[in-house]
Write a protein that holds these residues in place. Sequence first.
Motif: not given
Length: 137
Positions: A64-68, A80-86, A103-112
């Motif tokens: 998440k830090a890298g994505l931000l 919006s910055d929620q736990n698994d959704y940006i 963006f949606r976190r799915d395990g170790t990847v972020w879907h976009v």
Amino acid sequence: MRLLLLIPLIILVAMILLSLLSRRGHAIGLVDDRLAPLPSKPNCVSSESGTPAAKQVEPLQTDKAGLLAAIAATGGEIVSDQNDYIATTYTSGLMRFVDDVEFRRDGTVWHVRSASRVGHSDMGANRKRVAAIRAAL
């Protein structure tokens, strides 16, 4: 002769109206815990499964830090910055069109999901934006 001068003016006014309209929208958000399906228009891309091949991009491999940091480096504004959704917005330079990138976190990847709010074609802008975010990682 007047008609030749009137046509560019009509096009300019239409572009300004579309730009203003794009500023009134918002990100769709999650639908059944996934990024929303894409519309039929070609002005969008997504990494979610089920996306047509022509609109498919790979998910992002990062934390998440890298994505931000990549969002900030590419000019995105976090809405919006929620736990698994940006949810973010990107605004074009000249006409100030607003696009939504989610963006949606799915395990170790972020879907976009990157989509224009208005218009039909984006001339590849959303695909290029995802590539720029990936490069910023």
